[in-house]
Enzyme design. Sequence first.
Site, short mmCIF file in Angstrom:
data_model
loop_
_atom_site.label_atom_id
_atom_site.label_comp_id
_atom_site.label_asym_id
_atom_site.label_seq_id
_atom_site.Cartn_x
_atom_site.Cartn_y
_atom_site.Cartn_z
N ASP A 290 0.86 -1.17 0.00
CA ASP A 290 0.00 0.00 0.00
C ASP A 290 0.91 1.23 0.00
OD1 ASP A 290 -2.40 1.63 0.52
OD2 ASP A 290 -1.56 1.83 2.54
N ASP B 14 -0.34 5.09 1.04
CA ASP B 14 -0.65 6.08 2.07
C ASP B 14 -0.54 5.47 3.47
OD1 ASP B 14 -1.28 8.47 0.58
OD2 ASP B 14 -3.04 7.40 -0.16
N GLU C 67 -14.86 3.37 7.54
CA GLU C 67 -13.71 2.56 7.15
C GLU C 67 -13.01 1.94 8.35
OE1 GLU C 67 -9.19 3.10 5.35
OE2 GLU C 67 -10.66 4.70 5.03
N SER D 195 -15.57 11.52 -4.07
CA SER D 195 -14.30 12.23 -3.87
C SER D 195 -13.60 12.50 -5.20
CB SER D 195 -13.39 11.41 -2.96
OG SER D 195 -12.16 12.07 -2.76
N SER E 227 -2.77 1.48 -4.48
CA SER E 227 -3.31 2.59 -3.69
C SER E 227 -4.67 3.03 -4.19
CB SER E 227 -2.35 3.78 -3.71
OG SER E 227 -2.91 4.87 -2.99
N ALA E 228 -5.54 3.30 -3.23
CA ALA E 228 -6.83 3.88 -3.59
C ALA E 228 -6.74 5.40 -3.68
CB ALA E 228 -7.88 3.49 -2.53
N LYS F 218 -8.35 -3.55 -3.99
CA LYS F 218 -6.92 -3.53 -4.33
C LYS F 218 -6.39 -4.96 -4.27
CE LYS F 218 -5.57 -0.81 -1.04
NZ LYS F 218 -4.67 0.01 -0.21
N ASP G 208 -1.48 -0.82 5.84
CA ASP G 208 -1.82 -0.18 7.12
C ASP G 208 -3.29 -0.32 7.47
OD1 ASP G 208 -2.95 3.12 6.83
OD2 ASP G 208 -2.64 1.82 5.12
#
Length: 357
Positions: free
Chosen positions: A108, A110, A155, A176, A223-224, A273, A298
């Site tokens: 990942d 972030d 989340e 978003s 990554s999203a 993902k 994470d």
Amino acid sequence: MNSLSKLPSSLRQLVILFSPNSTKPNINTKYQKILVTVSISAIGLSIAFSYFYTRFKSFRKKRTITKIIETIPELKSKNVKISDPDYVEMMLQNFVNSGKERLQVVSDFDRTISLCSYNGQPCLTSNAVIEMSPFVSSDLRTKFKELREYYLSIEHNVHMSKAEKLPYMIEWWTKSLDLVVKTQIESANLKDIVRNSTTHLKNGCKWFFHTLERHEVPLLIFSAGIGNIIEEWIVQECGSYKNMTIVSNFMTFDETTKKINGFSGSLIHIFNKNEGVLLDTKHEASILNRPNVILLGDSLGDTDMANGFPSLNHVLKIGFLNDKVEEQLPKYMEAFDIVIIKDDTFIIPNAILRSII
């Protein structure tokens, strides 16, 4: 006599019995032979015991040294939790024995590769870097904040399953990214957006990236977030790497105005993902015959990133737990093989990689 007194009693008897210069005790030949036999047997047993005891200690020492997990002192840190050390040892043994030619890394971005905080201040994610940039109006910035505050609590809700969270995550990411398009930022703005942001990559990432490239180990970053920002971030702080593939939400720009006009490909959100989206791609070809995976993430959703390819036999899952430790640690211990608590470095991944390569 002085020298005889230093010998073991069994040896001293033999010397006395067979010494031509000594007066032998009054004992018949039959008992002499018995005494000699017993003495020699005792000496032999003593030598044999000493030999096998030394070999046993050596064997025990070798067994201890060959446990890879014990040779990585970083794993003994207080902020590192391992629920099943025997399982992790088995995975490491497999990775070492298989060699770097059978290894790949999936990570990942972030708050896994990027920092959570810097100089005591929270760091922004790749999405938030755009949201907080001076190229975005205050009205849009407020809308971004409202979305984040509402959906972030969902989340991180440990009482909801992935299936229950999924529709909310799709809804959040769709709204978003629609707002990102409305910012109308230009492609030329990206360098300044990243350069002027307060966010940085974790200490040790550059060594990790460089080592993987030098040993030709494929690195997939899932990554999203916003792929263009992630790409620029890595280039500015570490450089570019030919073994690296980034799968994320990449902005597209109008050829004439150079302003954002949408996103390429399918929406990447926190729960989709996985390497399944890379079937029949160049990356798939690069990971053929590489069934061993180091996975870094994470969030609990990151544990699925290596799903999608049936040939993946061994996945060592390493999770960064950045906040709400007491509340989330039990879930993280179930989901990840190794949990790293509040660590803004890449010390643990680097130590593990160093033991394999």
